[in-house]
Design an enzyme around this catalytic site. Structure first.
Site, PDB file in Angstrom:
ATOM      1  CG  ASN A   7      -5.415   0.452   1.008  1.00  9.36           C
ATOM      2  OD1 ASN A   7      -5.966  -0.435   0.358  1.00  9.36           O
ATOM      3  ND2 ASN A   7      -4.306   1.020   0.612  1.00  9.36           N
ATOM      4  CG  HIS A  10      -5.593  -6.259   1.326  1.00 13.87           C
ATOM      5  ND1 HIS A  10      -4.606  -6.715   0.506  1.00 13.87           N
ATOM      6  CD2 HIS A  10      -4.966  -5.650   2.352  1.00 13.87           C
ATOM      7  CE1 HIS A  10      -3.426  -6.409   1.007  1.00 13.87           C
ATOM      8  NE2 HIS A  10      -3.621  -5.755   2.132  1.00 13.87           N
ATOM      9  CG  HIS A  50      -1.693   1.541  -5.155  1.00 17.18           C
ATOM     10  ND1 HIS A  50      -0.569   0.996  -4.606  1.00 17.18           N
ATOM     11  CD2 HIS A  50      -1.289   2.143  -6.305  1.00 17.18           C
ATOM     12  CE1 HIS A  50       0.476   1.262  -5.376  1.00 17.18           C
ATOM     13  NE2 HIS A  50       0.060   1.947  -6.420  1.00 17.18           N
ATOM     14  NE  ARG A  52      -0.065  -2.479  -5.939  1.00 16.36           N
ATOM     15  CZ  ARG A  52       1.225  -2.301  -5.669  1.00 16.36           C
ATOM     16  NH1 ARG A  52       2.125  -2.294  -6.624  1.00 16.36           N
ATOM     17  NH2 ARG A  52       1.611  -2.144  -4.414  1.00 16.36           N
ATOM     18  NE  ARG A  56       0.075  -6.159  -8.069  1.00 17.18           N
ATOM     19  CZ  ARG A  56       1.279  -5.932  -7.538  1.00 17.18           C
ATOM     20  NH1 ARG A  56       1.507  -6.166  -6.271  1.00 17.18           N
ATOM     21  NH2 ARG A  56       2.268  -5.494  -8.271  1.00 17.18           N
ATOM     22  CD  GLU A  77      -2.102   4.060  -1.211  1.00 21.40           C
ATOM     23  OE1 GLU A  77      -1.714   3.018  -1.778  1.00 21.40           O
ATOM     24  OE2 GLU A  77      -2.264   4.152  -0.007  1.00 21.40           O
ATOM     25  CB  THR A 108       3.586   0.500  -1.428  1.00 25.47           C
ATOM     26  OG1 THR A 108       2.480   0.570  -2.308  1.00 25.47           O
ATOM     27  CG2 THR A 108       4.569   1.592  -1.767  1.00 25.47           C
ATOM     28  CD  GLU A 158       0.113   7.134   3.605  1.00 25.86           C
ATOM     29  OE1 GLU A 158      -0.720   7.727   2.891  1.00 25.86           O
ATOM     30  OE2 GLU A 158       0.121   5.891   3.773  1.00 25.86           O
ATOM     31  CG  HIS A 197       3.319  -0.281   4.445  1.00 28.63           C
ATOM     32  ND1 HIS A 197       2.855  -0.513   3.171  1.00 28.63           N
ATOM     33  CD2 HIS A 197       3.996  -1.396   4.803  1.00 28.63           C
ATOM     34  CE1 HIS A 197       3.269  -1.702   2.769  1.00 28.63           C
ATOM     35  NE2 HIS A 197       3.953  -2.263   3.740  1.00 28.63           N
TER      36      HIS A 197
HETATM   37  N1  PXP Z   1      -0.329   3.719   2.657  1.00 25.32           N
HETATM   38  C1  PXP Z   1       0.239   3.408   1.458  1.00 25.32           C
HETATM   39  C2  PXP Z   1       0.894   4.485   0.679  1.00 25.32           C
HETATM   40  C3  PXP Z   1       0.174   2.088   0.964  1.00 25.32           C
HETATM   41  O1  PXP Z   1       0.729   1.809  -0.222  1.00 25.32           O
HETATM   42  C4  PXP Z   1      -0.494   1.110   1.713  1.00 25.32           C
HETATM   43  C5  PXP Z   1      -0.638  -0.273   1.200  1.00 25.32           C
HETATM   44  O2  PXP Z   1       0.545  -0.855   0.984  1.00 25.32           O
HETATM   45  C6  PXP Z   1      -1.050   1.477   2.942  1.00 25.32           C
HETATM   46  C7  PXP Z   1      -0.961   2.793   3.388  1.00 25.32           C
HETATM   47  C8  PXP Z   1      -1.793   0.493   3.804  1.00 25.32           C
HETATM   48  O3  PXP Z   1      -0.907  -0.459   4.290  1.00 25.32           O
HETATM   49  P1  PXP Z   1      -1.480  -1.707   5.099  1.00 25.32           P
HETATM   50  O4  PXP Z   1      -2.295  -2.497   4.138  1.00 25.32           O
HETATM   51  O5  PXP Z   1      -0.238  -2.408   5.559  1.00 25.32           O
HETATM   52  O6  PXP Z   1      -2.304  -1.164   6.222  1.00 25.32           O
END
Ligand code: PXP
Length: 246
Positions: A7, A10, A50, A52, A56, A77, A108, A158, A197
Protein backbone atom coordinates in the site's frame (compact mmCIF):
# COMPACT_ATOMS: atom_id res chain seq x y z
CA UNK A 1 2.39 -18.93 -1.39
CA UNK A 2 1.38 -15.91 0.66
CA UNK A 3 1.61 -12.80 -1.50
CA UNK A 4 2.07 -9.13 -0.68
CA UNK A 5 0.25 -6.06 -1.86
CA UNK A 6 2.19 -2.92 -0.99
CA UNK A 7 0.00 0.00 0.00
CA UNK A 8 1.71 3.17 -1.23
CA UNK A 9 -0.82 5.73 0.08
CA UNK A 10 1.72 7.07 2.57
CA UNK A 11 4.07 8.01 -0.24
CA UNK A 12 1.31 10.15 -1.69
CA UNK A 13 0.70 11.60 1.77
CA UNK A 14 4.31 12.79 1.88
CA UNK A 15 4.05 14.31 -1.59
CA UNK A 16 0.79 16.09 -0.74
CA UNK A 17 2.30 17.49 2.46
CA UNK A 18 4.48 19.70 0.28
CA UNK A 19 2.76 19.91 -3.09
CA UNK A 20 -1.01 19.63 -2.54
CA UNK A 21 -1.53 23.18 -3.74
CA UNK A 22 0.58 22.81 -6.88
CA UNK A 23 -1.14 21.74 -10.08
CA UNK A 24 2.11 20.02 -11.12
CA UNK A 25 2.07 18.02 -7.88
CA UNK A 26 1.89 14.70 -9.70
CA UNK A 27 5.40 14.92 -11.09
CA UNK A 28 7.20 15.91 -7.95
CA UNK A 29 8.88 13.89 -5.24
CA UNK A 30 8.36 11.35 -3.95
CA UNK A 31 7.32 9.67 -7.19
CA UNK A 32 4.53 7.11 -6.80
CA UNK A 33 5.27 5.32 -10.05
CA UNK A 34 8.88 4.77 -9.02
CA UNK A 35 7.71 3.49 -5.64
CA UNK A 36 5.31 1.05 -7.29
CA UNK A 37 8.05 -0.17 -9.65
CA UNK A 38 10.52 -0.63 -6.77
CA UNK A 39 7.92 -2.64 -4.83
CA UNK A 40 7.33 -4.85 -7.85
CA UNK A 41 11.06 -5.37 -8.43
CA UNK A 42 11.37 -6.52 -4.83
CA UNK A 43 8.65 -9.13 -5.28
CA UNK A 44 5.33 -7.49 -4.39
CA UNK A 45 2.48 -9.16 -6.22
CA UNK A 46 0.34 -6.05 -6.31
CA UNK A 47 0.07 -2.36 -5.57
CA UNK A 48 -2.69 -1.12 -3.31
CA UNK A 49 -4.03 2.42 -3.21
CA UNK A 50 -7.03 4.04 -1.56
CA UNK A 51 -8.75 6.81 -3.47
CA UNK A 52 -10.51 8.72 -0.75
CA UNK A 53 -13.44 11.07 -1.20
CA UNK A 54 -11.37 13.96 0.17
CA UNK A 55 -8.33 13.05 -2.02
CA UNK A 56 -6.03 13.52 0.95
CA UNK A 57 -3.29 11.36 -0.53
CA UNK A 58 -3.94 9.48 -3.79
CA UNK A 59 -5.22 11.76 -6.59
CA UNK A 60 -7.35 10.71 -9.55
CA UNK A 61 -4.45 11.09 -11.93
CA UNK A 62 -2.30 8.80 -9.79
CA UNK A 63 -4.85 6.03 -10.22
CA UNK A 64 -4.81 6.32 -14.02
CA UNK A 65 -1.02 6.63 -14.23
CA UNK A 66 -0.46 3.66 -11.93
CA UNK A 67 -2.95 1.66 -13.98
CA UNK A 68 -0.70 2.22 -16.99
CA UNK A 69 2.63 1.66 -15.28
CA UNK A 70 2.30 -1.25 -12.90
CA UNK A 71 3.10 -4.71 -14.18
CA UNK A 72 1.60 -6.82 -11.38
CA UNK A 73 -1.94 -5.89 -10.37
CA UNK A 74 -3.74 -2.87 -9.07
CA UNK A 75 -5.91 -3.19 -5.98
CA UNK A 76 -8.08 -0.10 -5.55
CA UNK A 77 -9.51 0.42 -2.08
CA UNK A 78 -12.62 2.53 -2.14
CA UNK A 79 -15.68 3.58 -0.21
CA UNK A 80 -19.02 2.69 -1.76
CA UNK A 81 -19.85 6.05 -3.36
CA UNK A 82 -21.13 6.77 -6.86
CA UNK A 83 -18.23 9.10 -7.62
CA UNK A 84 -15.47 6.64 -6.77
CA UNK A 85 -17.33 3.74 -8.35
CA UNK A 86 -17.46 5.67 -11.59
CA UNK A 87 -13.67 6.12 -11.47
CA UNK A 88 -13.12 2.44 -10.69
CA UNK A 89 -15.22 1.42 -13.66
CA UNK A 90 -13.11 3.64 -15.92
CA UNK A 91 -9.74 2.61 -14.45
CA UNK A 92 -10.54 -1.12 -14.34
CA UNK A 93 -8.18 -2.23 -11.58
CA UNK A 94 -7.81 -5.99 -11.36
CA UNK A 95 -9.26 -5.81 -7.86
CA UNK A 96 -11.38 -3.48 -5.77
CA UNK A 97 -11.49 -3.69 -2.00
CA UNK A 98 -14.58 -2.02 -0.58
CA UNK A 99 -13.80 -0.22 2.66
CA UNK A 100 -15.74 2.05 5.00
CA UNK A 101 -14.98 5.68 4.53
CA UNK A 102 -15.03 8.18 7.33
CA UNK A 103 -13.59 11.56 6.49
CA UNK A 104 -12.28 12.25 9.97
CA UNK A 105 -10.14 9.17 10.39
CA UNK A 106 -6.42 9.18 9.54
CA UNK A 107 -6.62 5.74 8.00
CA UNK A 108 -9.32 3.08 7.76
CA UNK A 109 -10.25 2.38 11.38
CA UNK A 110 -12.87 -0.34 11.28
CA UNK A 111 -14.17 -2.95 8.89
CA UNK A 112 -16.99 -2.43 6.44
CA UNK A 113 -20.41 -3.24 7.87
CA UNK A 114 -21.27 -5.48 4.95
CA UNK A 115 -24.05 -7.19 6.90
CA UNK A 116 -25.74 -3.85 7.59
CA UNK A 117 -25.22 -2.45 4.10
CA UNK A 118 -26.15 -5.36 1.87
CA UNK A 119 -28.67 -3.36 -0.15
CA UNK A 120 -26.24 -0.56 -0.89
CA UNK A 121 -23.34 -2.90 -1.62
CA UNK A 122 -25.10 -5.40 -3.90
CA UNK A 123 -25.46 -3.10 -6.95
CA UNK A 124 -21.86 -1.90 -6.59
CA UNK A 125 -20.53 -5.44 -6.44
CA UNK A 126 -22.66 -6.32 -9.45
CA UNK A 127 -21.34 -3.41 -11.52
CA UNK A 128 -17.72 -4.21 -10.64
CA UNK A 129 -18.23 -7.88 -11.47
CA UNK A 130 -19.89 -6.95 -14.75
CA UNK A 131 -16.61 -5.47 -16.01
CA UNK A 132 -14.47 -8.30 -14.67
CA UNK A 133 -13.11 -6.69 -11.49
CA UNK A 134 -12.56 -9.07 -8.58
CA UNK A 135 -14.10 -7.68 -5.41
CA UNK A 136 -12.93 -7.92 -1.83
CA UNK A 137 -14.62 -6.65 1.33
CA UNK A 138 -12.50 -5.25 4.16
CA UNK A 139 -14.33 -6.69 7.17
CA UNK A 140 -13.93 -7.44 10.84
CA UNK A 141 -13.16 -11.11 11.56
CA UNK A 142 -16.79 -11.69 12.37
CA UNK A 143 -19.19 -14.47 11.27
CA UNK A 144 -21.99 -12.05 10.29
CA UNK A 145 -19.68 -10.13 7.99
CA UNK A 146 -18.35 -13.29 6.39
CA UNK A 147 -21.88 -14.50 5.79
CA UNK A 148 -22.66 -11.13 4.15
CA UNK A 149 -19.61 -11.51 1.90
CA UNK A 150 -20.84 -14.93 0.86
CA UNK A 151 -24.31 -13.59 0.10
CA UNK A 152 -22.89 -10.72 -1.91
CA UNK A 153 -20.97 -13.20 -4.04
CA UNK A 154 -17.58 -11.52 -3.75
CA UNK A 155 -14.40 -13.49 -4.41
CA UNK A 156 -12.41 -12.32 -1.41
CA UNK A 157 -12.46 -10.88 2.07
CA UNK A 158 -9.70 -8.85 3.65
CA UNK A 159 -9.76 -9.52 7.37
CA UNK A 160 -9.11 -6.38 9.42
CA UNK A 161 -6.08 -7.09 11.58
CA UNK A 162 -6.12 -3.70 13.35
CA UNK A 163 -7.56 -4.92 16.66
CA UNK A 164 -4.95 -7.70 16.74
CA UNK A 165 -2.16 -5.25 15.93
CA UNK A 166 -3.23 -2.85 18.69
CA UNK A 167 -3.66 -5.53 21.36
CA UNK A 168 -1.03 -7.07 23.62
CA UNK A 169 -0.73 -10.22 25.72
CA UNK A 170 -3.88 -12.30 26.24
CA UNK A 171 -6.02 -9.81 24.34
CA UNK A 172 -3.78 -10.24 21.32
CA UNK A 173 -4.04 -14.01 21.58
CA UNK A 174 -7.83 -13.64 21.61
CA UNK A 175 -7.72 -11.42 18.52
CA UNK A 176 -5.48 -13.91 16.74
CA UNK A 177 -7.99 -16.64 17.57
CA UNK A 178 -10.83 -14.53 16.12
CA UNK A 179 -8.81 -14.04 12.95
CA UNK A 180 -8.09 -17.76 12.83
CA UNK A 181 -11.78 -18.69 13.10
CA UNK A 182 -12.76 -16.06 10.55
CA UNK A 183 -10.16 -17.32 8.09
CA UNK A 184 -11.46 -20.90 8.47
CA UNK A 185 -15.03 -19.70 8.09
CA UNK A 186 -14.34 -17.63 4.98
CA UNK A 187 -12.35 -20.45 3.42
CA UNK A 188 -15.23 -22.88 3.99
CA UNK A 189 -17.40 -20.54 1.93
CA UNK A 190 -14.84 -20.55 -0.88
CA UNK A 191 -13.73 -16.98 -0.22
CA UNK A 192 -10.10 -16.00 -0.80
CA UNK A 193 -8.69 -14.89 2.55
CA UNK A 194 -6.61 -11.72 2.65
CA UNK A 195 -5.66 -9.61 5.65
CA UNK A 196 -4.40 -6.15 6.38
CA UNK A 197 -4.00 -3.14 8.65
CA UNK A 198 -1.33 -2.66 11.26
CA UNK A 199 0.81 -5.58 10.11
CA UNK A 200 4.50 -4.97 10.82
CA UNK A 201 7.89 -6.71 10.86
CA UNK A 202 7.23 -8.09 14.36
CA UNK A 203 3.60 -9.16 14.36
CA UNK A 204 4.02 -10.81 10.93
CA UNK A 205 5.38 -13.83 12.82
CA UNK A 206 1.93 -14.37 14.31
CA UNK A 207 -0.08 -13.25 11.29
CA UNK A 208 1.65 -15.77 9.06
CA UNK A 209 0.33 -18.62 11.24
CA UNK A 210 -3.26 -17.88 10.16
CA UNK A 211 -4.77 -20.58 7.96
CA UNK A 212 -5.69 -20.13 4.29
CA UNK A 213 -4.09 -16.71 3.94
CA UNK A 214 -3.58 -15.71 0.32
CA UNK A 215 -2.49 -12.08 0.45
CA UNK A 216 -1.52 -9.37 2.91
CA UNK A 217 -1.87 -5.66 2.24
CA UNK A 218 0.75 -3.72 4.12
CA UNK A 219 1.54 -0.02 3.99
CA UNK A 220 2.71 1.92 7.00
CA UNK A 221 5.34 -0.44 8.33
CA UNK A 222 6.98 -1.00 4.93
CA UNK A 223 7.02 2.69 4.01
CA UNK A 224 8.44 3.59 7.43
CA UNK A 225 11.15 0.93 7.10
CA UNK A 226 11.94 2.22 3.61
CA UNK A 227 13.18 5.48 5.17
CA UNK A 228 16.06 3.52 6.68
CA UNK A 229 16.82 0.85 4.09
CA UNK A 230 15.08 1.90 0.86
CA UNK A 231 11.80 0.60 -0.47
CA UNK A 232 13.11 -2.45 -2.31
CA UNK A 233 14.89 -3.74 0.78
CA UNK A 234 11.90 -2.92 2.99
CA UNK A 235 9.60 -4.95 0.72
CA UNK A 236 12.12 -7.80 0.51
CA UNK A 237 12.44 -7.89 4.32
CA UNK A 238 8.67 -8.11 4.70
CA UNK A 239 8.48 -10.89 2.14
CA UNK A 240 11.16 -12.76 4.10
CA UNK A 241 9.10 -12.26 7.28
CA UNK A 242 6.02 -13.60 5.54
CA UNK A 243 7.91 -16.74 4.51
CA UNK A 244 9.31 -17.25 7.98
CA UNK A 245 12.89 -16.48 6.95
CA UNK A 246 13.19 -13.50 9.28
N1 PXP B 1 -5.86 -2.78 4.06
C1 PXP B 1 -6.80 -1.79 4.08
C2 PXP B 1 -8.18 -2.10 3.64
C3 PXP B 1 -6.44 -0.48 4.48
O1 PXP B 1 -7.37 0.48 4.48
C4 PXP B 1 -5.11 -0.22 4.85
C5 PXP B 1 -4.68 1.15 5.22
O2 PXP B 1 -5.35 1.62 6.27
C6 PXP B 1 -4.19 -1.28 4.83
C7 PXP B 1 -4.59 -2.55 4.42
C8 PXP B 1 -2.75 -1.08 5.19
O3 PXP B 1 -2.65 -0.79 6.55
P1 PXP B 1 -1.23 -0.38 7.15
O4 PXP B 1 -0.86 0.91 6.52
O5 PXP B 1 -1.50 -0.29 8.62
O6 PXP B 1 -0.27 -1.47 6.79
Amino acid sequence: MLSLGVNIDHIATLRQARYAASPEAYNVEPDLLAAAAASERAGASGITIHLRADRRHIQDRDVFRLRESITTKLNLEMGNTAEILDIALRVRPEEVCLVPENRAEITTEGGLDAAGQMRALAPTVERLHAVGIRVSLFIEPDARQIEAARQLGVAMVELHTGAFANATGAAQTDELRRLHHAAEHAHRFGLQVNAGHGINYTNIRKIRTLPHLAELNIGHSIIARALAVGLESAVAEMLAGMKGDA
